[in-house]
Design a protein around this motif. Structure first.
Motif, mmCIF file in Angstrom:
data_model
loop_
_atom_site.group_PDB
_atom_site.id
_atom_site.type_symbol
_atom_site.label_atom_id
_atom_site.label_comp_id
_atom_site.label_asym_id
_atom_site.label_seq_id
_atom_site.Cartn_x
_atom_site.Cartn_y
_atom_site.Cartn_z
ATOM 1 N N GLU A 54 5.981 19.889 -2.550
ATOM 2 C CA GLU A 54 6.281 18.504 -2.897
ATOM 3 C C GLU A 54 6.633 17.681 -1.660
ATOM 4 O O GLU A 54 6.243 16.511 -1.554
ATOM 5 N N THR A 55 7.363 18.283 -0.725
ATOM 6 C CA THR A 55 7.710 17.561 0.504
ATOM 7 C C THR A 55 6.462 17.263 1.325
ATOM 8 O O THR A 55 6.274 16.142 1.820
ATOM 9 N N LEU A 56 5.583 18.256 1.459
ATOM 10 C CA LEU A 56 4.367 18.063 2.240
ATOM 11 C C LEU A 56 3.455 17.023 1.590
ATOM 12 O O LEU A 56 2.880 16.154 2.268
ATOM 13 N N LEU A 57 3.320 17.076 0.260
ATOM 14 C CA LEU A 57 2.510 16.082 -0.438
ATOM 15 C C LEU A 57 3.089 14.678 -0.264
ATOM 16 O O LEU A 57 2.351 13.717 -0.059
ATOM 17 N N ALA A 58 4.416 14.574 -0.349
ATOM 18 C CA ALA A 58 5.045 13.271 -0.178
ATOM 19 C C ALA A 58 4.806 12.727 1.225
ATOM 20 O O ALA A 58 4.530 11.527 1.406
ATOM 21 N N LEU A 59 4.898 13.595 2.234
ATOM 22 C CA LEU A 59 4.663 13.162 3.612
ATOM 23 C C LEU A 59 3.219 12.700 3.803
ATOM 24 O O LEU A 59 2.957 11.698 4.487
ATOM 25 N N ILE A 60 2.284 13.430 3.219
ATOM 26 C CA ILE A 60 0.870 13.046 3.328
ATOM 27 C C ILE A 60 0.632 11.708 2.644
ATOM 28 O O ILE A 60 0.055 10.779 3.236
ATOM 29 N N GLU A 61 1.072 11.594 1.397
ATOM 30 C CA GLU A 61 0.821 10.368 0.643
ATOM 31 C C GLU A 61 1.571 9.190 1.238
ATOM 32 O O GLU A 61 1.066 8.057 1.253
ATOM 33 N N GLY A 62 2.783 9.432 1.732
ATOM 34 C CA GLY A 62 3.536 8.356 2.367
ATOM 35 C C GLY A 62 2.879 7.871 3.644
ATOM 36 O O GLY A 62 2.836 6.659 3.927
ATOM 37 N N TRP A 63 2.354 8.811 4.452
ATOM 38 C CA TRP A 63 1.652 8.433 5.682
ATOM 39 C C TRP A 63 0.388 7.654 5.363
ATOM 40 O O TRP A 63 0.096 6.624 6.003
ATOM 41 N N VAL A 64 -0.378 8.130 4.372
ATOM 42 C CA VAL A 64 -1.608 7.434 3.983
ATOM 43 C C VAL A 64 -1.286 6.018 3.523
ATOM 44 O O VAL A 64 -1.960 5.051 3.918
ATOM 45 N N GLN A 65 -0.251 5.864 2.708
ATOM 46 C CA GLN A 65 0.115 4.523 2.251
ATOM 47 C C GLN A 65 0.499 3.625 3.424
ATOM 48 O O GLN A 65 0.137 2.447 3.464
ATOM 49 N N THR A 66 1.221 4.192 4.382
ATOM 50 C CA THR A 66 1.674 3.402 5.532
ATOM 51 C C THR A 66 0.506 2.911 6.378
ATOM 52 O O THR A 66 0.407 1.721 6.708
ATOM 53 N N VAL A 67 -0.400 3.813 6.746
ATOM 54 C CA VAL A 67 -1.495 3.404 7.631
ATOM 55 C C VAL A 67 -2.501 2.515 6.893
ATOM 56 O O VAL A 67 -3.066 1.585 7.499
ATOM 57 N N VAL A 68 -2.721 2.772 5.609
ATOM 58 C CA VAL A 68 -3.647 1.923 4.856
ATOM 59 C C VAL A 68 -3.064 0.521 4.697
ATOM 60 O O VAL A 68 -3.776 -0.480 4.829
#
Length: 451
Positions: free
Chosen positions: A318-332
């Motif tokens: 869950e932590t890794l998924l959150a980091l991935i999705e949070g990073w994607v949201q930030t850069v997009v």
């Protein structure tokens, strides 16, 4: 866990309990299974006929060899295709529009992240294409649970039953593969019409470097939104491209994700009481009746129990998924925010879709018994945004250089401490460089387990 893995169900089965209510049931002197068959009326001489009948039933799947594993994936593919039905080819104009959207998104992403483009080509998938291109990954995700379940048959039966029912156990294992394949096929058939891209659930399900968008599902989504379809397509193309930048240029990331899912599945423990109850009431003669067999395949006899191993694996995932999705949201958001006015609204819509357990999350919970939700995605996005403001995009994305450098679950709750360490509080630049250098040296020595 609120949802049980595929092949699991809960609750009483009135058909299964008939034998208990029959006053004539019981163990007789000629019943070598100690009452495993209701009323002790089963004639062991019938086994030959039962085996022949079952052999005919399984011959269609056994000849291809695909039914030999814990899940019958040929059956899964057939049922998924049947569920999907006729699929019209994607018009060339739609494919061209998706190619243009991905290229445009890649250009805009170049300005907000040092990670280079990770897509080698872009495609428009039909639901059938999605099934064909993601099945290999589903095999890796589903096999650990199915393999563990398939090993408990012999352990559940009494010793005298094991001695006499060897061939039957093999057939029961094959039946388990059919049951799992049936539920997998139905679930993937539904999911194939709901997902928007190949990375929609946060996992790299498709081939590396292939940016895939699903025009049919995107069209259904766009109908209920205020944004123009072209903006929706570009937004989703940017998210797909951003995911591929991570998965292509952070070589350990995909392996860590899939390993966490496998660790969760392998940590599943089975409640043997359900199997023992099934063994007491099971009559092999019923297997020759198709309706009885269908009931057996859908009968829940396994009760998974949460374990410490699962809890730890779930937190990592869950932590890794959150980091991935949070990073994607930030850069997009950084790449599209000034260009597409609806970016913030679209991001929030997708976040809520994930947080409330959309079709992808529900299907994954059914298949693997795992609620695949990045529960702290909002916190992760906030951390990446603050980190960008504090140290810039280059230092921010340098965190992906090694898994030990990533924020922990506690850092998502208290990002200030992590940011302080990044700008020189507790973690100096030399220490970060040392960690990366150690990882590279490990790979040079041939001890790195990554493929």
């Amino acid at each position: 866990m609120a949802d049980l893995p595929f092949g699991f169900s809960a609750g009483d089965d009135p058909e299964r309990d008939k034998g208990k209510k029959d006053p004539g049931s019981g163990s007789g002197p000629n019943d070598p299974f100690g009452g495993a068959f209701p009323g002790g009326q089963f004639d062991m001489s019938q086994l030959g006929q039962i085996f022949s009948t079952l052999g005919e039933m399984f011959s269609g799947t056994a000849t291809s060899g695909a039914g030999a594993g814990p899940v019958n994936y040929d059956l899964a593919r057939q049922l998924a295709s049947k569920s999907i039905g006729f699929v019209a080819p994607v018009p060339e104009q739609t494919t061209s529009a998706i190619n243009d959207a991905v290229r445009l998104a890649e250009t805009w992403l170049d300005g907000v992240t040092p990670l280079p483009a990770g897509t080698t080509r872009s495609v428009a998938w039909t639901p059938t294409d999605w099934i064909d291109n993601t099945m290999d990954t589903w095999k890796r995700l589903c096999d650990p649970v199915a393999e563990q379940i398939s090993t408990v048959w012999a352990q559940a039966l009494p010793e005298e039953a094991q001695a006499m029912a060897g061939p039957l156990l093999a057939m029961m294992s094959q039946m388990g593969g059919m049951a799992f394949g049936s539920q997998l096929g139905q679930a993937l058939g539904t999911l194939s019409r709901e997902v928007l891209t190949s990375t929609d659930i946060g996992l790299p399900l498709g081939p590396k470097g292939v940016a895939a968008l699903m025009p049919e599902a995107i069209e259904s989504l766009a109908e209920g939104l205020e944004q123009p379809r072209s903006e929706v397509v570009t937004f989703l193309a940017a998210r797909e491209a951003a995911h591929h930048r991570l998965f292509s240029h952070v070589p350990w990331l995909a392996t860590q994700l899939l390993n966490a899912v496998e660790a969760f599945a392998k940590g599943t423990k089975i409640d043997m009481s359900g199997i023992e109850e099934f063994a007491r009431d099971f009559n092999p003669a019923s297997l020759t009746d198709p309706s009885e067999m269908e009931q057996l395949l859908n009968q829940g006899i396994f009760e998974p129990k949460a374990t410490p191993e699962q809890t730890a694996a779930l937190e990592r995932l869950e932590t890794l998924l959150a980091l991935i999705e949070g990073w994607v949201q930030t850069v997009v958001s950084d790449a599209l925010g000034d260009r597409i006015p609806g970016t913030a609204a679209l991001s929030e819509m997708l976040r809520r879709r994930r947080a409330t357990g959309g079709p992808a999350e529900q299907t994954f919970a059914t298949l693997v018994g795992l609620e695949l939700r990045p529960r702290k995605m909002r916190e992760a996005a906030a951390l990446w945004e603050k980190l960008t403001q504090a140290v810039g995009s280059d230092a921010r994305d340098g965190v992906w250089g090694h898994p030990d450098l990533l924020p922990s679950a506690s850092d998502l709750d208290e990002p200030a401490g992590f940011i302080d360490r990044m700008i020189g509080g507790d973690t100096t630049t030399s220490e970060l460089d040392s960690a990366i250098e150690a990882a590279l040296n490990e790979g040079d020595e041939g001890t790195d387990p990554r493929p």
